[in-house]
Write a protein that holds these residues in place. Structure first.
Motif, short mmCIF file in Angstrom:
data_model
loop_
_atom_site.label_atom_id
_atom_site.label_comp_id
_atom_site.label_asym_id
_atom_site.label_seq_id
_atom_site.Cartn_x
_atom_site.Cartn_y
_atom_site.Cartn_z
N PRO A 36 55.07 24.36 89.77
CA PRO A 36 55.15 25.77 89.38
C PRO A 36 55.32 25.98 87.87
O PRO A 36 54.70 26.88 87.29
N ILE A 37 56.10 25.12 87.22
CA ILE A 37 56.28 25.23 85.76
C ILE A 37 54.96 24.94 85.05
O ILE A 37 54.55 25.67 84.15
N ILE A 38 54.29 23.88 85.45
CA ILE A 38 53.01 23.52 84.83
C ILE A 38 52.00 24.64 85.04
O ILE A 38 51.28 25.02 84.12
N ARG A 54 61.67 33.68 83.73
CA ARG A 54 61.26 34.87 84.48
C ARG A 54 59.94 34.67 85.23
O ARG A 54 59.70 35.30 86.24
N SER A 55 59.10 33.79 84.71
CA SER A 55 57.77 33.58 85.29
C SER A 55 57.75 32.63 86.48
O SER A 55 56.82 32.64 87.26
N VAL A 56 58.77 31.78 86.60
CA VAL A 56 58.83 30.83 87.71
C VAL A 56 59.77 31.42 88.76
O VAL A 56 60.98 31.45 88.58
N ARG A 62 69.85 26.31 85.37
CA ARG A 62 70.21 24.89 85.35
C ARG A 62 69.04 24.01 85.79
O ARG A 62 68.75 22.99 85.18
N MET A 63 68.35 24.42 86.84
CA MET A 63 67.23 23.64 87.36
C MET A 63 66.06 23.65 86.38
O MET A 63 65.40 22.63 86.18
N LEU A 64 65.80 24.79 85.75
CA LEU A 64 64.71 24.86 84.77
C LEU A 64 65.00 23.93 83.59
O LEU A 64 64.11 23.20 83.15
N VAL A 65 66.22 23.94 83.10
CA VAL A 65 66.59 23.06 81.99
C VAL A 65 66.38 21.60 82.39
O VAL A 65 65.78 20.81 81.65
N GLU A 108 45.86 24.69 94.72
CA GLU A 108 45.74 26.11 95.05
C GLU A 108 44.66 26.34 96.11
O GLU A 108 44.86 27.09 97.06
N LYS A 109 43.53 25.66 95.98
CA LYS A 109 42.45 25.78 96.99
C LYS A 109 42.92 25.31 98.35
O LYS A 109 42.68 25.94 99.37
N TRP A 110 43.62 24.17 98.36
CA TRP A 110 44.13 23.61 99.60
C TRP A 110 45.11 24.59 100.25
O TRP A 110 45.06 24.84 101.45
#
Length: 115
Positions: A36-38, A54-56, A62-65, A108-110
């Protein structure tokens, strides 16, 4: 002798006793939040930390860091800090991270087909 070479490998890097490229790749892109971050960085380019947060959807600070530090260590994400008050930090994908674009598109296609 082959077991000694394999002994130092991570569990997900083994497949029938041989090094597995998929396992190695998943060792680099290992976190639940990595894709999701990528994906967000592929869609939006360079983002500040709060914009990325905000976008994820559903990720906590904490998890994002944690994920960003791991992805930076693996060479997927570039972190640029500015000497401002308060500190400004921007994140973008490296060439290695950008190379995951076709992988993200295929996932995404899958997902559209089977989920």
């Amino acid at each position: 002798m082959a077991n000694q070479a394999i002994k130092g490998m991570k569990k997900n890097e083994k497949f029938l006793g041989e090094p597995c490229s998929v396992g190695k790749a998943m060792g680099i892109i290992k976190g639940r939040w990595s894709f999701p971050i990528i994906r967000v960085l592929l869609m939006n380019g360079t983002l500040r930390f709060k914009e990325l947060e905000r976008s994820v959807a559903n990720i906590n600070t904490r998890m994002l860091v944690k994920e960003l530090k791991e992805m930076e260590a693996e060479g997927l994400v570039f972190r640029k800090a500015y000497a401002t008050v308060p500190p400004t930090v921007e994140y973008s994908l490296t060439e290695k991270g950008q190379a995951l674009k076709p992988v993200i598109k295929e996932i995404e296609k899958w997902a559209e087909k089977f989920l």
